[in-house]
Design an enzyme around this catalytic site. Sequence first.
Site, PDB file in Angstrom:
ATOM      1  N   GLY A 186      65.991  57.337  45.042  1.00 13.29           N
ATOM      2  CA  GLY A 186      64.638  56.957  45.470  1.00 13.29           C
ATOM      3  C   GLY A 186      64.659  56.281  46.834  1.00 13.29           C
ATOM      4  N   GLY A 205      61.400  55.773  49.095  1.00 13.63           N
ATOM      5  CA  GLY A 205      60.233  55.024  48.617  1.00 13.63           C
ATOM      6  C   GLY A 205      60.201  53.589  49.117  1.00 13.63           C
ATOM      7  N   GLY A 231      63.403  51.764  47.416  1.00 18.36           N
ATOM      8  CA  GLY A 231      64.680  52.360  47.833  1.00 18.36           C
ATOM      9  C   GLY A 231      64.930  52.177  49.326  1.00 18.36           C
ATOM     10  N   SER A 261      59.800  47.026  35.605  1.00 21.23           N
ATOM     11  CA  SER A 261      58.520  46.601  36.162  1.00 21.23           C
ATOM     12  C   SER A 261      57.984  45.446  35.320  1.00 21.23           C
ATOM     13  CB  SER A 261      57.546  47.773  36.102  1.00 21.23           C
ATOM     14  OG  SER A 261      56.220  47.317  36.276  1.00 21.23           O
ATOM     15  N   SER A 262      57.153  44.612  35.930  1.00 17.72           N
ATOM     16  CA  SER A 262      56.582  43.503  35.156  1.00 17.72           C
ATOM     17  C   SER A 262      55.576  44.013  34.114  1.00 17.72           C
ATOM     18  CB  SER A 262      55.908  42.485  36.079  1.00 17.72           C
ATOM     19  OG  SER A 262      54.891  43.107  36.834  1.00 17.72           O
ATOM     20  N   CYS A 263      55.155  45.279  34.223  1.00 20.19           N
ATOM     21  CA  CYS A 263      54.182  45.772  33.231  1.00 20.19           C
ATOM     22  C   CYS A 263      54.838  46.145  31.908  1.00 20.19           C
ATOM     23  CB  CYS A 263      53.351  46.912  33.790  1.00 20.19           C
ATOM     24  SG  CYS A 263      54.260  48.418  33.956  1.00 20.19           S
ATOM     25  N   TYR A 311      53.532  54.462  31.526  1.00 18.12           N
ATOM     26  CA  TYR A 311      54.548  54.040  32.502  1.00 18.12           C
ATOM     27  C   TYR A 311      55.432  52.943  31.900  1.00 18.12           C
ATOM     28  CZ  TYR A 311      56.374  51.942  36.813  1.00 18.12           C
ATOM     29  OH  TYR A 311      57.186  51.424  37.795  1.00 18.12           O
ATOM     30  N   LYS A 325      59.525  52.825  31.195  1.00 17.79           N
ATOM     31  CA  LYS A 325      60.414  51.787  31.750  1.00 17.79           C
ATOM     32  C   LYS A 325      61.130  51.023  30.621  1.00 17.79           C
ATOM     33  CE  LYS A 325      60.023  52.174  36.226  1.00 17.79           C
ATOM     34  NZ  LYS A 325      61.209  52.473  37.063  1.00 17.79           N
ATOM     35  N   ASN A 357      54.757  42.585  41.158  1.00 20.58           N
ATOM     36  CA  ASN A 357      54.056  43.542  42.035  1.00 20.58           C
ATOM     37  C   ASN A 357      54.628  43.449  43.452  1.00 20.58           C
ATOM     38  OD1 ASN A 357      52.405  43.471  39.676  1.00 20.58           O
ATOM     39  ND2 ASN A 357      50.653  44.162  40.872  1.00 20.58           N
ATOM     40  N   HIS A 365      48.632  50.929  44.961  1.00 15.32           N
ATOM     41  CA  HIS A 365      48.444  49.606  44.361  1.00 15.32           C
ATOM     42  C   HIS A 365      47.424  48.825  45.186  1.00 15.32           C
ATOM     43  CE1 HIS A 365      52.427  50.574  42.537  1.00 15.32           C
ATOM     44  NE2 HIS A 365      51.813  50.057  41.496  1.00 15.32           N
ATOM     45  N   ARG A 402      41.625  50.416  53.079  1.00 12.22           N
ATOM     46  CA  ARG A 402      40.165  50.561  53.042  1.00 12.22           C
ATOM     47  C   ARG A 402      39.487  49.603  54.030  1.00 12.22           C
ATOM     48  NH1 ARG A 402      40.334  51.394  47.340  1.00 12.22           N
ATOM     49  NH2 ARG A 402      38.951  49.654  46.881  1.00 12.22           N
TER      50      ARG A 402
HETATM   51  O1  GFB Z   1      47.739  46.994  42.080  1.00 12.96           O
HETATM   52  P1  GFB Z   1      47.091  47.442  40.833  1.00 12.96           P
HETATM   53  O2  GFB Z   1      46.675  48.861  40.776  1.00 12.96           O
HETATM   54  O3  GFB Z   1      48.123  47.087  39.717  1.00 12.96           O
HETATM   55  O4  GFB Z   1      45.751  46.579  40.558  1.00 12.96           O
HETATM   56  P2  GFB Z   1      48.270  46.438  38.297  1.00 12.96           P
HETATM   57  C1  GFB Z   1      45.737  45.191  40.533  1.00 12.96           C
HETATM   58  C2  GFB Z   1      44.346  44.652  40.371  1.00 12.96           C
HETATM   59  O5  GFB Z   1      43.601  44.872  41.574  1.00 12.96           O
HETATM   60  C3  GFB Z   1      43.485  45.234  39.244  1.00 12.96           C
HETATM   61  C4  GFB Z   1      42.312  45.390  41.282  1.00 12.96           C
HETATM   62  O6  GFB Z   1      42.757  44.188  38.649  1.00 12.96           O
HETATM   63  C5  GFB Z   1      42.540  46.166  39.992  1.00 12.96           C
HETATM   64  O7  GFB Z   1      41.299  46.360  39.312  1.00 12.96           O
HETATM   65  N1  GFB Z   1      41.847  46.198  42.414  1.00 12.96           N
HETATM   66  C6  GFB Z   1      40.787  45.922  43.206  1.00 12.96           C
HETATM   67  C7  GFB Z   1      42.404  47.335  42.888  1.00 12.96           C
HETATM   68  N2  GFB Z   1      40.613  46.869  44.123  1.00 12.96           N
HETATM   69  C8  GFB Z   1      41.622  47.748  43.962  1.00 12.96           C
HETATM   70  C9  GFB Z   1      41.994  48.945  44.657  1.00 12.96           C
HETATM   71  O8  GFB Z   1      41.374  49.375  45.602  1.00 12.96           O
HETATM   72  N3  GFB Z   1      43.118  49.579  44.222  1.00 12.96           N
HETATM   73  C10 GFB Z   1      43.846  49.128  43.160  1.00 12.96           C
HETATM   74  N4  GFB Z   1      44.931  49.803  42.796  1.00 12.96           N
HETATM   75  N5  GFB Z   1      43.495  48.018  42.473  1.00 12.96           N
HETATM   76  C11 GFB Z   1      49.951  48.356  38.091  1.00 12.96           C
HETATM   77  C12 GFB Z   1      50.381  49.337  37.039  1.00 12.96           C
HETATM   78  O9  GFB Z   1      49.047  47.543  37.493  1.00 12.96           O
HETATM   79  O10 GFB Z   1      50.991  47.524  38.520  1.00 12.96           O
HETATM   80  C13 GFB Z   1      51.644  49.980  37.388  1.00 12.96           C
HETATM   81  O11 GFB Z   1      49.331  50.228  36.778  1.00 12.96           O
HETATM   82  C14 GFB Z   1      52.693  49.040  37.947  1.00 12.96           C
HETATM   83  O12 GFB Z   1      52.123  50.610  36.255  1.00 12.96           O
HETATM   84  C15 GFB Z   1      52.116  48.114  38.978  1.00 12.96           C
HETATM   85  O13 GFB Z   1      53.269  48.300  36.912  1.00 12.96           O
HETATM   86  C16 GFB Z   1      53.093  47.055  39.440  1.00 12.96           C
HETATM   87  O14 GFB Z   1      49.100  45.212  38.492  1.00 12.96           O
HETATM   88  O15 GFB Z   1      46.998  46.241  37.554  1.00 12.96           O
END
Ligand code: GFB
Length: 330
Positions: free
Chosen positions: A11, A14, A17, A108-110, A137, A141, A166, A180, A188
């Site tokens: 990886g 990425g 990596g 991952s922390s999830c 996911y 993991k 994260n 993320h 954006r």
């Molecule tokens: O980063 P994110 O997608 O990861 O979202 P998670 C974190 C928080 O940000 C959530 C909010 O509460 C989203 O609702 N958020 C606000 C947004 N605006 C946005 C946006 O424009 N994009 C995104 N993505 N979020 C992920 C897991 O969860 O964390 C993965 O789905 C992985 O599996 C990763 O573990 C580290 O922390 O919620």
Amino acid sequence: MNRGDNIFVAGHAGLVGSAIVRRLRALGFDRLLLRPRHDVDLMNASAVLKLFEDERPDYVFFAAARVGGIMANQMYPADFIRENLLVQLSIIDAAFATHVKKLLFLGSSCVYPRLSEQPIREEALMTGALEPTNEAYAVAKLAGIVTCQSFNRQHGTRYISVMPTNLYGEHDNFDRAAGHVLPALMRRFHDAKVAGDQHVVVWGSGAPRREFLHVDDLADAVVHLMQVWGEPDAAGSVVGGPDALNEIVNVGYGDDISIRELAAVLQETVGYEGAVRWDTSQPDGTPRKWLDSSRLRATGWTPSIGLREGIARTYAWFLEHHHSARLGDS
Ligand code: GFB
């Protein structure tokens, strides 16, 4: 790990990596085995085995994974579980068949239960229900962690698992929808500033809290753990305790922040002067995900990149690599 060892970074292109490669090179490890995706498909077990038989890596940093933000996890759960499970078994089988000395798997922390006590200690693993938005996911993991532990128990291998919080930084995925929160919102706000838009939509309530670690700190921690975790220290005792190889290790920053506060920092960094609108029809995900990293801290490691500094660095990188960065159009 010696300078002349052959080190496979799975990886390597990425976010994680590429940071591990930068860190290893900075430390003088230059026998790195790096294979682009079009050359070796890591889901193809026989191709991976052939790579390991031909190249005989001594150490493996396992940073290859299908990852994405909350939206991507919800839209493509089958891809997330399937691709991660396939890559995990291909690499771990090949590492075992070719007697890799040590492998470090990135979880991952999830993987922790949705409502874990905060900060989340490693002992919380598999004590409760997972967050539904990224269950597929997380299960992949979790399987990776248990695969490493099971090989250690049955075959005496040295496969360790590390749980990063994260992450963000250079080479992230800046897709507006699939990325993320940190890179997606950075993009954006940037696009809105360039276009002169009146407002930017941010998902959820803004109340969830997340802990963000710059990927260069993560790489530093991971290279450190490969060298010390489960190995004897100067006094002869095993770092992490007698069963260290089967004990997972959290890698966090130490502090968390609400999504509302994060959005404000990103808006300020980018210099966007319009309004923020919260779309509460979008999911919040886990309410809080803040790791207890005291196991790692006890080995003498601390992060060095503050969140504001890390975000400023990431935005500078984004501006410079605007055209070549991963910028999906969703
Ligand atoms: O980063 P994110 O997608 O990861 O979202 P998670 C974190 C928080 O940000 C959530 C909010 O509460 C989203 O609702 N958020 C606000 C947004 N605006 C946005 C946006 O424009 N994009 C995104 N993505 N979020 C992920 C897991 O969860 O964390 C993965 O789905 C992985 O599996 C990763 O573990 C580290 O922390 O919620």
